[in-house]
Design a protein around this motif. Structure first.
Motif, PDB file in Angstrom:
ATOM      1  N   CYS A  39     -46.929 -44.268 122.009  1.00 33.49           N
ATOM      2  CA  CYS A  39     -46.868 -44.878 123.344  1.00 33.49           C
ATOM      3  C   CYS A  39     -48.262 -44.896 123.975  1.00 33.49           C
ATOM      4  CB  CYS A  39     -45.906 -44.088 124.232  1.00 33.49           C
ATOM      5  SG  CYS A  39     -45.698 -44.790 125.881  1.00 33.49           S
ATOM      6  N   VAL A  40     -48.672 -46.060 124.416  1.00 34.29           N
ATOM      7  CA  VAL A  40     -49.961 -46.225 125.101  1.00 34.29           C
ATOM      8  C   VAL A  40     -49.651 -46.328 126.592  1.00 34.29           C
ATOM      9  CG1 VAL A  40     -52.080 -47.562 125.234  1.00 34.29           C
ATOM     10  CG2 VAL A  40     -50.795 -47.487 123.081  1.00 34.29           C
ATOM     11  N   LYS A  41     -50.010 -45.269 127.338  1.00 35.03           N
ATOM     12  CA  LYS A  41     -49.595 -45.167 128.738  1.00 35.03           C
ATOM     13  C   LYS A  41     -50.633 -45.658 129.732  1.00 35.03           C
ATOM     14  CE  LYS A  41     -46.606 -41.193 127.785  1.00 35.03           C
ATOM     15  NZ  LYS A  41     -46.307 -39.787 128.119  1.00 35.03           N
ATOM     16  N   GLY A  42     -51.888 -45.736 129.303  1.00 35.81           N
ATOM     17  CA  GLY A  42     -52.930 -46.103 130.253  1.00 35.81           C
ATOM     18  C   GLY A  42     -53.270 -44.941 131.164  1.00 35.81           C
ATOM     19  N   TRP A  43     -54.193 -45.196 132.112  1.00 33.79           N
ATOM     20  CA  TRP A  43     -54.679 -44.132 132.983  1.00 33.79           C
ATOM     21  C   TRP A  43     -53.944 -44.067 134.317  1.00 33.79           C
ATOM     22  CZ3 TRP A  43     -57.714 -40.593 130.922  1.00 33.79           C
ATOM     23  CH2 TRP A  43     -58.473 -40.925 129.784  1.00 33.79           C
ATOM     24  N   ILE A  44     -53.304 -45.170 134.706  1.00 36.59           N
ATOM     25  CA  ILE A  44     -52.685 -45.209 136.035  1.00 36.59           C
ATOM     26  C   ILE A  44     -51.167 -45.219 135.873  1.00 36.59           C
ATOM     27  CG2 ILE A  44     -52.552 -46.460 138.221  1.00 36.59           C
ATOM     28  CD1 ILE A  44     -55.153 -47.855 137.482  1.00 36.59           C
ATOM     29  N   PRO A  45     -50.473 -44.233 136.469  1.00 41.58           N
ATOM     30  CA  PRO A  45     -49.008 -44.205 136.361  1.00 41.58           C
ATOM     31  C   PRO A  45     -48.394 -45.518 136.838  1.00 41.58           C
ATOM     32  CG  PRO A  45     -49.833 -42.170 137.345  1.00 41.58           C
ATOM     33  CD  PRO A  45     -51.003 -43.108 137.262  1.00 41.58           C
ATOM     34  N   TRP A  46     -47.305 -45.921 136.183  1.00 45.33           N
ATOM     35  CA  TRP A  46     -46.534 -47.135 136.453  1.00 45.33           C
ATOM     36  C   TRP A  46     -47.309 -48.394 136.040  1.00 45.33           C
ATOM     37  CZ3 TRP A  46     -46.290 -51.690 139.373  1.00 45.33           C
ATOM     38  CH2 TRP A  46     -45.030 -52.279 139.432  1.00 45.33           C
ATOM     39  N   ILE A  47     -48.562 -48.525 136.461  1.00 45.74           N
ATOM     40  CA  ILE A  47     -49.359 -49.696 136.070  1.00 45.74           C
ATOM     41  C   ILE A  47     -49.568 -49.720 134.561  1.00 45.74           C
ATOM     42  CG2 ILE A  47     -51.613 -50.836 136.240  1.00 45.74           C
ATOM     43  CD1 ILE A  47     -49.964 -51.167 138.744  1.00 45.74           C
ATOM     44  N   ILE A  81     -53.511 -52.152 114.845  1.00 44.74           N
ATOM     45  CA  ILE A  81     -54.403 -51.555 113.845  1.00 44.74           C
ATOM     46  C   ILE A  81     -54.506 -50.038 114.060  1.00 44.74           C
ATOM     47  CG2 ILE A  81     -56.808 -51.435 113.078  1.00 44.74           C
ATOM     48  CD1 ILE A  81     -56.984 -54.457 113.682  1.00 44.74           C
ATOM     49  N   LYS A  82     -54.532 -49.616 115.300  1.00 42.31           N
ATOM     50  CA  LYS A  82     -54.707 -48.198 115.608  1.00 42.31           C
ATOM     51  C   LYS A  82     -53.423 -47.393 115.429  1.00 42.31           C
ATOM     52  CE  LYS A  82     -56.450 -45.087 119.208  1.00 42.31           C
ATOM     53  NZ  LYS A  82     -57.067 -45.011 120.564  1.00 42.31           N
ATOM     54  N   TYR A  83     -52.279 -47.963 115.855  1.00 44.14           N
ATOM     55  CA  TYR A  83     -51.045 -47.172 115.883  1.00 44.14           C
ATOM     56  C   TYR A  83     -50.001 -47.596 114.850  1.00 44.14           C
ATOM     57  CZ  TYR A  83     -52.757 -45.334 120.326  1.00 44.14           C
ATOM     58  OH  TYR A  83     -53.503 -44.717 121.292  1.00 44.14           O
ATOM     59  N   GLY A  84     -50.200 -48.762 114.223  1.00 43.28           N
ATOM     60  CA  GLY A  84     -49.211 -49.187 113.244  1.00 43.28           C
ATOM     61  C   GLY A  84     -48.369 -50.355 113.740  1.00 43.28           C
ATOM     62  N   PRO A  85     -47.350 -50.742 112.959  1.00 44.67           N
ATOM     63  CA  PRO A  85     -46.604 -51.976 113.236  1.00 44.67           C
ATOM     64  C   PRO A  85     -45.596 -51.893 114.374  1.00 44.67           C
ATOM     65  CG  PRO A  85     -45.706 -50.887 111.317  1.00 44.67           C
ATOM     66  CD  PRO A  85     -46.924 -50.119 111.690  1.00 44.67           C
ATOM     67  N   ILE A  86     -45.389 -50.698 114.934  1.00 46.51           N
ATOM     68  CA  ILE A  86     -44.484 -50.568 116.081  1.00 46.51           C
ATOM     69  C   ILE A  86     -45.090 -49.588 117.080  1.00 46.51           C
ATOM     70  CG2 ILE A  86     -43.109 -48.901 114.736  1.00 46.51           C
ATOM     71  CD1 ILE A  86     -40.727 -49.640 116.524  1.00 46.51           C
ATOM     72  N   PHE A  87     -45.113 -49.970 118.336  1.00 47.27           N
ATOM     73  CA  PHE A  87     -45.724 -49.132 119.362  1.00 47.27           C
ATOM     74  C   PHE A  87     -45.161 -49.545 120.721  1.00 47.27           C
ATOM     75  CE2 PHE A  87     -48.385 -52.661 118.107  1.00 47.27           C
ATOM     76  CZ  PHE A  87     -48.528 -53.357 119.291  1.00 47.27           C
ATOM     77  N   THR A  88     -45.330 -48.660 121.675  1.00 50.19           N
ATOM     78  CA  THR A  88     -44.801 -48.888 123.023  1.00 50.19           C
ATOM     79  C   THR A  88     -45.954 -48.958 124.015  1.00 50.19           C
ATOM     80  OG1 THR A  88     -42.772 -47.682 122.481  1.00 50.19           O
ATOM     81  CG2 THR A  88     -43.254 -48.016 124.826  1.00 50.19           C
ATOM     82  N   LEU A  89     -45.861 -49.921 124.923  1.00 50.01           N
ATOM     83  CA  LEU A  89     -46.835 -50.043 126.003  1.00 50.01           C
ATOM     84  C   LEU A  89     -46.124 -49.827 127.340  1.00 50.01           C
ATOM     85  CD1 LEU A  89     -48.765 -53.291 124.942  1.00 50.01           C
ATOM     86  CD2 LEU A  89     -49.280 -50.921 124.310  1.00 50.01           C
ATOM     87  N   ILE A  90     -46.790 -49.141 128.242  1.00 51.33           N
ATOM     88  CA  ILE A  90     -46.293 -49.030 129.616  1.00 51.33           C
ATOM     89  C   ILE A  90     -46.956 -50.141 130.420  1.00 51.33           C
ATOM     90  CG2 ILE A  90     -46.079 -47.580 131.656  1.00 51.33           C
ATOM     91  CD1 ILE A  90     -44.548 -46.570 129.200  1.00 51.33           C
ATOM     92  N   THR A 100     -41.632 -52.013 123.847  1.00 51.33           N
ATOM     93  CA  THR A 100     -41.879 -51.628 122.461  1.00 51.33           C
ATOM     94  C   THR A 100     -42.024 -52.885 121.615  1.00 51.33           C
ATOM     95  OG1 THR A 100     -40.703 -49.528 122.683  1.00 51.33           O
ATOM     96  CG2 THR A 100     -40.971 -50.406 120.454  1.00 51.33           C
ATOM     97  N   PHE A 101     -43.182 -53.050 121.013  1.00 52.24           N
ATOM     98  CA  PHE A 101     -43.499 -54.249 120.244  1.00 52.24           C
ATOM     99  C   PHE A 101     -43.273 -54.013 118.755  1.00 52.24           C
ATOM    100  CE2 PHE A 101     -45.637 -54.820 124.201  1.00 52.24           C
ATOM    101  CZ  PHE A 101     -45.660 -56.189 124.414  1.00 52.24           C
ATOM    102  N   VAL A 102     -42.653 -54.989 118.120  1.00 51.67           N
ATOM    103  CA  VAL A 102     -42.508 -54.950 116.666  1.00 51.67           C
ATOM    104  C   VAL A 102     -43.308 -56.112 116.091  1.00 51.67           C
ATOM    105  CG1 VAL A 102     -40.298 -53.763 116.585  1.00 51.67           C
ATOM    106  CG2 VAL A 102     -40.316 -56.230 116.862  1.00 51.67           C
ATOM    107  N   THR A 103     -44.082 -55.830 115.042  1.00 51.92           N
ATOM    108  CA  THR A 103     -45.000 -56.847 114.515  1.00 51.92           C
ATOM    109  C   THR A 103     -44.839 -57.087 113.024  1.00 51.92           C
ATOM    110  OG1 THR A 103     -46.728 -55.194 114.137  1.00 51.92           O
ATOM    111  CG2 THR A 103     -46.728 -56.309 116.278  1.00 51.92           C
ATOM    112  N   GLU A 104     -44.023 -56.286 112.350  1.00 50.22           N
ATOM    113  CA  GLU A 104     -43.846 -56.467 110.911  1.00 50.22           C
ATOM    114  C   GLU A 104     -42.376 -56.667 110.569  1.00 50.22           C
ATOM    115  OE1 GLU A 104     -46.051 -57.018 108.710  1.00 50.22           O
ATOM    116  OE2 GLU A 104     -47.833 -56.559 109.900  1.00 50.22           O
ATOM    117  N   GLU A 105     -42.110 -56.917 109.289  1.00 53.27           N
ATOM    118  CA  GLU A 105     -40.818 -57.425 108.842  1.00 53.27           C
ATOM    119  C   GLU A 105     -39.645 -56.538 109.222  1.00 53.27           C
ATOM    120  OE1 GLU A 105     -38.941 -59.382 104.762  1.00 53.27           O
ATOM    121  OE2 GLU A 105     -40.987 -58.606 104.802  1.00 53.27           O
ATOM    122  N   GLU A 106     -39.744 -55.219 108.988  1.00 52.73           N
ATOM    123  CA  GLU A 106     -38.591 -54.362 109.259  1.00 52.73           C
ATOM    124  C   GLU A 106     -38.216 -54.376 110.731  1.00 52.73           C
ATOM    125  OE1 GLU A 106     -36.998 -49.784 108.582  1.00 52.73           O
ATOM    126  OE2 GLU A 106     -38.646 -50.567 107.360  1.00 52.73           O
ATOM    127  N   GLY A 107     -39.234 -54.285 111.599  1.00 55.62           N
ATOM    128  CA  GLY A 107     -38.959 -54.330 113.030  1.00 55.62           C
ATOM    129  C   GLY A 107     -38.402 -55.669 113.462  1.00 55.62           C
TER     130      GLY A 107
END
Length: 461
Positions: free
Chosen positions: A31-39, A58-67, A74-81
C-alpha cells in the motif's frame, strides 16, 4: 497495584491487537499511502498517472494499493489479477459507480439502485444487434442530411466535423426527430452547453440546472422513439423529475464516446495511406464510383467491408481511455495477497490494450489483428475491454460501432479526404470523479481534414 496491573494488561492487549492486525494486513497488497492522510498520493498520481502506475508496478509488483482522496484503490496490471477482476462474484459494479452517478447526474443512490438493472436490460434489448438493420437505414438518412451542409470542398477541423455530423444524427435517432435544434444559434448553444458538461464530467460536477431548463426537459414529453419505454420505466418507478436527469446521462453516454471513436478512426485511417487506399477500393466495389450517388448503407453491405470495422475497433483499442472499477464485497485472493472488502479493484483498458502478451506490437495501428475476432458471434478479442465487461457491458456498443462505420463510409465516399496536420498525440489527463478515476485523451484542434471531391464553392472553415 491493581490499577497498574490493569494498565499493563490494556497496553499488552493493544500491542497484541496491533501485531495481529499487522500480521493480518501483511497479506494485503503493498500500500502506497503518501505523506498526507486521506489525500494520499493524489497529487503525484494526478500529475502523471500512467508513469506513476508504471513506476509503482516496477517497485511493488503487479498488484498494489494506492490511497487516493480517502479511497483504497487496488490496481491489477497482470493476467491473474485481470482474471479475478473479470470473473469474481465478490465484486460489485453498482456500488463502485453509485457516487459518481449522483455527482454527475444528480440521480439519488436509491433511485439508481432501483432502476439500473431494469433500464440496462431495456437499453440492451433496444440497442441490440437484432435492431441494427433499422438503425443503419436511419443513420444513413440522418448523416446524408448533415453532409449536405458541408458543401463541396474546403477545410475543417476534424473534431468539429465529426461532432457536426454525429451530434444531430445520434440525438434525432435515439430521442426523436426534431429534438436537435436547427437554428444556428441554438445549435451553437447546444454544442457549448454539452461541451462544458462533457469536459467537466470527470470532475464529478452536478447537472447544470441551466442545461436541464434549456430544452432538455423536453425529454419528459418527447416519447415517439425507442426512448419512450425508458421514460415509462423511470416514471413508473420514480418521480417525473428524474426523467431529464436520466435522459441527459444517456445523451452524454451516446455522444461523448462515439465522437472520439470516429475522430480517431478517421485520423488513423487517413494517416495510413495503404489502409486508406484499401478501404476506398472496398467502398467503390460495393457502392460504385465514389461521390456519384446518394448511397444507402445496410448491414449486408457492412459485412462486405470488414476492414472498416477492424479499423474502428483498432482505433478504440489505441484510444480507449478510462478505468474500470469494482467494489470488493468480500475479500478476494490475487497471487499471494488478499484484497480486503471495501477496496475498489481497478483495471485500466489503456494498460491492458498495450500489453504485448495480449496485443503484439501494441503501439502499432494493426487493424488486421481483428480478423481473429469472432465478430459474427459478437465476440471481441480477449482482454479487449473498451466497452467494459461482464453483466453490465455497454448496452449500446453495437449501435456505437454501427454509427462510426456508417459515418466513415459516407464521409469517405462523398469526399476525398486528407490530413493537413499530423495525428495529435494522445495526451492523458487525470480526473477524479469522487471514487472513479477517468483518463480522458485531449483531442487536439488538429488535424484538419481537406474536403475536395468537386472543385466548386468553398465551405466556411
Amino acid at each position: 497495584m491493581e490499577l497498574f496491573s490493569s494498565t499493563v494488561l490494556i497496553i499488552l492487549g493493544c500491542v497484541a491487537l496491533f501485531l495481529f492486525l499487522q500480521r493480518k494486513n501483511s497479506h494485503r497488497p503493498p500500500c502506497v499511502k503518501g505523506w498526507i492522510p486521506w489525500i494520499g498520493v493524489s497529487f503525484e498520481f494526478g500529475v502523471a498517472p500512467l508513469e506513476f502506475i508504471e513506476k509503482t508496478r516496477i517497485k511493488y509488483g503487479p498488484i498494489f494499493t494506492l490511497i487516493v482522496m480517502g479511497n483504497r484503490m487496488t490496481f491489477v496490471t497482470e493476467e491473474e489479477g485481470v482474471n479475478v477482476f473479470l470473473k469474481s462474484k465478490e465484486l460489485n459494479f453498482e456500488l463502485a459507480v453509485q457516487n459518481p452517478i449522483y455527482h454527475t447526474a444528480s440521480i439519488p443512490k436509491n433511485v439508481f439502485f432501483t432502476l439500473h438493472e431494469k433500464l440496462f436490460i431495456l437499453m440492451k434489448g433496444k440497442l441490440g444487434n437484432s435492431n441494427l438493420p433499422q438503425f443503419a437505414e436511419q443513420l444513413t438518412e440522418q448523416l446524408h442530411e448533415q453532409l449536405k451542409s458541408l458543401g463541396t470542398h474546403g477545410t475543417m477541423d476534424l473534431n468539429n466535423l465529426v461532432r457536426n455530423l454525429l451530434y444531430p444524427s445520434t440525438t434525432n435517432i435515439l430521442f426523436g426527430n426534431g429534438l436537435f435544434p436547427v437554428n444556428k444559434r441554438k445549435i451553437q448553444e447546444f454544442h457549448e452547453h454539452f461541451q462544458v458538461y462533457d469536459d467537466s464530467f470527470e470532475y464529478g460536477s452536478q447537472v447544470p440546472e441551466h442545461f436541464l431548463s434549456h430544452g432538455l426537459t423536453i425529454f419528459i414529453s418527447f416519447k415517439q422513439t425507442l426512448i419512450q419505454i425508458l421514460l415509462d420505466a423511470i416514471e413508473t418507478e420514480t418521480s417525473e423529475q428524474n426523467c431529464p436527469k436520466y435522459m441527459l446521462l444517456m445523451l452524454w453516454a451516446a455522444l461523448s464516446n462515439v465522437v472520439p471513436a470516429t475522430f480517431w478512426t478517421l485520423a488513423f485511417v487517413l494517416s495510413h495511406p495503404d489502409i486508406y487506399q484499401t478501404i476506398m477500393e472496398g467502398i467503390s466495389s460495393v457502392f460504385g464510383t465514389a461521390g456519384k450517388d446518394k448511397i444507402k448503407v445496410s448491414e449486408d453491405e457492412l459485412k462486405k467491408l470488414p476492414l472498416i470495422k477492424w479499423c474502428v475497433l483498432e482505433s478504440i483499442r489505441l484510444s480507449g481511455p478510462g478505468i474500470l472499477a469494482r467494489k470488493v464485497m468480500k475479500p478476494v485472493k490475487i497471487l499471494n495477497y488478499t484484497v480486503p472488502s471495501g477496496d475498489l479493484l481497478m483495471l485500466s483498458p489503456f494498460w491492458l490494450h498495450r500489453n504485448p502478451k495480449f496485443f503484439p506490437e501494441p503501439e502499432s495501428f494493426k487493424p488486421e489483428r481483428w480478423e481473429k475476432a469472432n465478430l459474427e458471434k459478437l465476440a471481441f478479442l480477449d482482454y479487449f475491454l473498451a466497452f467494459g465487461n461482464g453483466k453490465y457491458q455497454c448496452p449500446g456498443r453495437w449501435f456505437a460501432l454501427l454509427e462510426v462505420q456508417v459515418c466513415v463510409i459516407l464521409l469517405l465516399y462523398k469526399y476525398d479526404c486528407s490530413l493537413l496536420d499530423p495525428v495529435p498525440k494522445q495526451v492523458c489527463i487525470f480526473r477524479i470523479t469522487n471514487i472513479i478515476i477517468i483518463f480522458k485523451f485531449d483531442i487536439n484542434p488538429n488535424p484538419l481534414v481537406l474536403i475536395t471531391r468537386d472543385d466548386q464553392i468553398d465551405v466556411p472553415t
